[in-house]
Design a protein around this motif. Structure first.
Motif, PDB file in Angstrom:
ATOM      1  N   ALA A 294      70.397 -55.592  53.022  1.00 37.62           N
ATOM      2  CA  ALA A 294      71.498 -55.975  53.906  1.00 37.62           C
ATOM      3  C   ALA A 294      71.026 -56.134  55.349  1.00 37.62           C
ATOM      4  O   ALA A 294      71.463 -57.056  56.050  1.00 37.62           O
ATOM      5  CB  ALA A 294      72.620 -54.943  53.819  1.00 37.62           C
TER       6      ALA A 294
ATOM      7  N   CYS B 163      71.235 -59.488  57.660  1.00 41.26           N
ATOM      8  CA  CYS B 163      71.797 -59.462  59.021  1.00 41.26           C
ATOM      9  C   CYS B 163      70.819 -60.045  60.032  1.00 41.26           C
ATOM     10  O   CYS B 163      71.219 -60.779  60.944  1.00 41.26           O
ATOM     11  CB  CYS B 163      72.164 -58.038  59.413  1.00 41.26           C
ATOM     12  SG  CYS B 163      73.478 -57.316  58.435  1.00 41.26           S
TER      13      CYS B 163
ATOM     14  N   TRP C  41      78.031 -61.755  64.918  1.00 42.78           N
ATOM     15  CA  TRP C  41      78.309 -61.226  63.591  1.00 42.78           C
ATOM     16  C   TRP C  41      77.076 -60.593  62.956  1.00 42.78           C
ATOM     17  O   TRP C  41      77.184 -59.613  62.201  1.00 42.78           O
ATOM     18  CB  TRP C  41      78.892 -62.307  62.688  1.00 42.78           C
ATOM     19  CG  TRP C  41      80.336 -62.540  62.981  1.00 42.78           C
ATOM     20  CD1 TRP C  41      80.882 -63.635  63.581  1.00 42.78           C
ATOM     21  CD2 TRP C  41      81.416 -61.642  62.736  1.00 42.78           C
ATOM     22  NE1 TRP C  41      82.242 -63.470  63.726  1.00 42.78           N
ATOM     23  CE2 TRP C  41      82.598 -62.249  63.206  1.00 42.78           C
ATOM     24  CE3 TRP C  41      81.507 -60.380  62.172  1.00 42.78           C
ATOM     25  CZ2 TRP C  41      83.838 -61.645  63.119  1.00 42.78           C
ATOM     26  CZ3 TRP C  41      82.757 -59.771  62.091  1.00 42.78           C
ATOM     27  CH2 TRP C  41      83.888 -60.400  62.544  1.00 42.78           C
TER      28      TRP C  41
ATOM     29  N   LEU D 177      76.833 -57.132  64.703  1.00 44.74           N
ATOM     30  CA  LEU D 177      77.913 -56.245  64.260  1.00 44.74           C
ATOM     31  C   LEU D 177      77.723 -55.798  62.820  1.00 44.74           C
ATOM     32  O   LEU D 177      77.916 -54.620  62.497  1.00 44.74           O
ATOM     33  CB  LEU D 177      79.266 -56.932  64.424  1.00 44.74           C
ATOM     34  CG  LEU D 177      79.778 -57.090  65.846  1.00 44.74           C
ATOM     35  CD1 LEU D 177      81.077 -57.877  65.859  1.00 44.74           C
ATOM     36  CD2 LEU D 177      79.957 -55.738  66.501  1.00 44.74           C
ATOM     37  N   SER D 178      77.338 -56.711  61.959  1.00 45.09           N
ATOM     38  CA  SER D 178      77.140 -56.334  60.564  1.00 45.09           C
ATOM     39  C   SER D 178      75.931 -55.408  60.413  1.00 45.09           C
ATOM     40  O   SER D 178      75.948 -54.495  59.577  1.00 45.09           O
ATOM     41  CB  SER D 178      77.003 -57.569  59.678  1.00 45.09           C
ATOM     42  OG  SER D 178      75.917 -58.364  60.104  1.00 45.09           O
TER      43      SER D 178
ATOM     44  N   VAL E 293      77.123 -51.943  61.278  1.00 45.66           N
ATOM     45  CA  VAL E 293      77.908 -51.352  60.190  1.00 45.66           C
ATOM     46  C   VAL E 293      76.994 -50.873  59.070  1.00 45.66           C
ATOM     47  O   VAL E 293      77.158 -49.768  58.545  1.00 45.66           O
ATOM     48  CB  VAL E 293      78.958 -52.360  59.671  1.00 45.66           C
ATOM     49  CG1 VAL E 293      79.601 -51.878  58.383  1.00 45.66           C
ATOM     50  CG2 VAL E 293      80.006 -52.628  60.727  1.00 45.66           C
ATOM     51  N   VAL E 294      76.029 -51.684  58.697  1.00 44.07           N
ATOM     52  CA  VAL E 294      75.115 -51.318  57.604  1.00 44.07           C
ATOM     53  C   VAL E 294      74.299 -50.087  57.980  1.00 44.07           C
ATOM     54  O   VAL E 294      74.161 -49.153  57.172  1.00 44.07           O
ATOM     55  CB  VAL E 294      74.193 -52.511  57.254  1.00 44.07           C
ATOM     56  CG1 VAL E 294      73.056 -52.080  56.355  1.00 44.07           C
ATOM     57  CG2 VAL E 294      74.993 -53.613  56.602  1.00 44.07           C
TER      58      VAL E 294
END
Length: 82
Positions: free
Chosen positions: A22, A26, A56, A59-60, A63-64
């Motif tokens: 992930a 990203c 994005w 931000l992702s 989060v990951v």
């Protein structure tokens, strides 16, 4: 037969396996947005699209990596309790 301990170990293994994948996705999204921003610097619409992709991607990734940190904290906290 699944016990609670084996289920928790399996879920943490899956999360630990998917986090680097992930993060890689990203990073690709972030650098894709950066490339759009640089290559189409004369077009305001494309520059906005590039900035959005970069935003994005960052931000992702946050989060990951936060999910990975939470899993690591829970795993170290609950390690001897099962």
């Amino acid at each position: 037969m699944w016990t609670l301990k084996t289920l928790i170990e399996f879920v943490t293994f899956l999360i630990g396996f998917t986090i680097p994948i992930a993060v890689g996705i990203c990073l690709v999204i972030f650098f894709w947005g950066l490339a759009i921003l640089i290559l189409d610097s004369g077009n305001a619409e494309k520059m906005k699209e590039g900035r959005n992709k970069m935003l994005w991607g960052i931000l992702s990734m946050f989060v990951v990596l936060s999910l990975g940190g939470i899993v690591a904290i829970l795993q170290s906290t609950l390690e001897g309790n099962f």
